[in-house]
Write a protein that holds these residues in place. Structure first.
Motif, PDB file in Angstrom:
ATOM      1  N   ASP A  23       0.851  -1.189   0.000  1.00 52.82           N
ATOM      2  CA  ASP A  23       0.000   0.000   0.000  1.00 52.82           C
ATOM      3  C   ASP A  23       0.887   1.238   0.000  1.00 52.82           C
ATOM      4  O   ASP A  23       1.431   1.641   1.022  1.00 52.82           O
ATOM      5  CB  ASP A  23      -0.934   0.009   1.209  1.00 52.82           C
ATOM      6  N   CYS A  72      -8.925  -2.509   8.865  1.00 50.33           N
ATOM      7  CA  CYS A  72      -8.754  -3.480   7.773  1.00 50.33           C
ATOM      8  C   CYS A  72      -7.933  -4.683   8.221  1.00 50.33           C
ATOM      9  O   CYS A  72      -8.297  -5.833   7.928  1.00 50.33           O
ATOM     10  CB  CYS A  72      -8.101  -2.816   6.561  1.00 50.33           C
ATOM     11  N   VAL A  84     -12.274  -3.940   1.438  1.00 49.07           N
ATOM     12  CA  VAL A  84     -12.364  -2.502   1.201  1.00 49.07           C
ATOM     13  C   VAL A  84     -13.281  -1.912   2.265  1.00 49.07           C
ATOM     14  O   VAL A  84     -14.178  -2.579   2.770  1.00 49.07           O
ATOM     15  CB  VAL A  84     -12.870  -2.153  -0.217  1.00 49.07           C
ATOM     16  N   THR A  85     -13.045  -0.662   2.588  1.00 47.10           N
ATOM     17  CA  THR A  85     -13.832   0.009   3.612  1.00 47.10           C
ATOM     18  C   THR A  85     -15.157   0.496   3.028  1.00 47.10           C
ATOM     19  O   THR A  85     -15.172   1.185   2.010  1.00 47.10           O
ATOM     20  CB  THR A  85     -13.046   1.198   4.183  1.00 47.10           C
ATOM     21  N   LEU A 136     -16.370  -3.379   6.659  1.00 47.94           N
ATOM     22  CA  LEU A 136     -15.457  -3.703   5.570  1.00 47.94           C
ATOM     23  C   LEU A 136     -16.068  -4.817   4.734  1.00 47.94           C
ATOM     24  O   LEU A 136     -16.731  -5.696   5.263  1.00 47.94           O
ATOM     25  CB  LEU A 136     -14.099  -4.119   6.148  1.00 47.94           C
ATOM     26  N   ARG A 141      -8.636 -10.216  -4.133  1.00 49.41           N
ATOM     27  CA  ARG A 141      -7.383  -9.438  -4.254  1.00 49.41           C
ATOM     28  C   ARG A 141      -6.983  -9.396  -5.710  1.00 49.41           C
ATOM     29  O   ARG A 141      -7.140 -10.378  -6.428  1.00 49.41           O
ATOM     30  CB  ARG A 141      -6.282 -10.064  -3.414  1.00 49.41           C
TER      31      ARG A 141
END
Length: 143
Positions: A23, A72, A84-85, A136, A141
């Protein structure tokens, strides 16, 4: 400087923390680190001057990013599952300053088929500076 130990030593994060790779935003604004404590996730980062606002306190946007990171990682439990949020609610209750070690503790409150509910408490100098809760969504992925 690719190993977790090299990064944590450079940023002065306590031993036992790992770096989550991949990230770029978190690396740029942190970097942030994590470890597992039973089923709970514990996160940490050292506040740098570039993380601070005009009051020389940790910028709220960076703090919310760290809370999101904590939520997360709590949701995936240190695995490589993708999330994902959906929502992230934050309450600011105190400041952190340049040089402070900021830590977070996240926990899952409920796991459904596609949604995970989590909460986190973020501290600096032994005092709560932010509480957070979020939802979430599990996602595949990217390859």
């Amino acid at each position: 400087m690719n190993s977790s130990k090299d990064k944590s030593a450079l940023i002065d994060v306590p031993a036992g923390y790992n770096h989550w790779h991949g990230d770029r935003a978190e690396d740029h604004n942190g970097p942030f680190f994590f470890k597992l404590d039973g089923e709970d996730i514990v996160t940490a980062f050292r506040v740098r001057s570039e993380n601070c606002n005009a009051h020389n306190t940790l910028h709220g946007g960076i703090l919310m990013m760290f809370a999101d990171y904590t939520l997360c990682l709590a949701a995936i439990g240190g695995t490589h599952e993708g999330v994902v949020t959906v929502t992230c609610n934050n309450e600011f209750v105190g400041p952190a300053f340049d040089g402070d070690m900021v830590t977070g503790r996240g926990e899952v409150t409920r796991k459904g088929g596609s949604l995970i509910f989590a909460r986190a408490v973020i501290e600096a100098n032994g005092k709560t500076i932010l509480t957070s809760s979020g939802v979430l969504k599990r996602v595949p992925r990217p390859a």
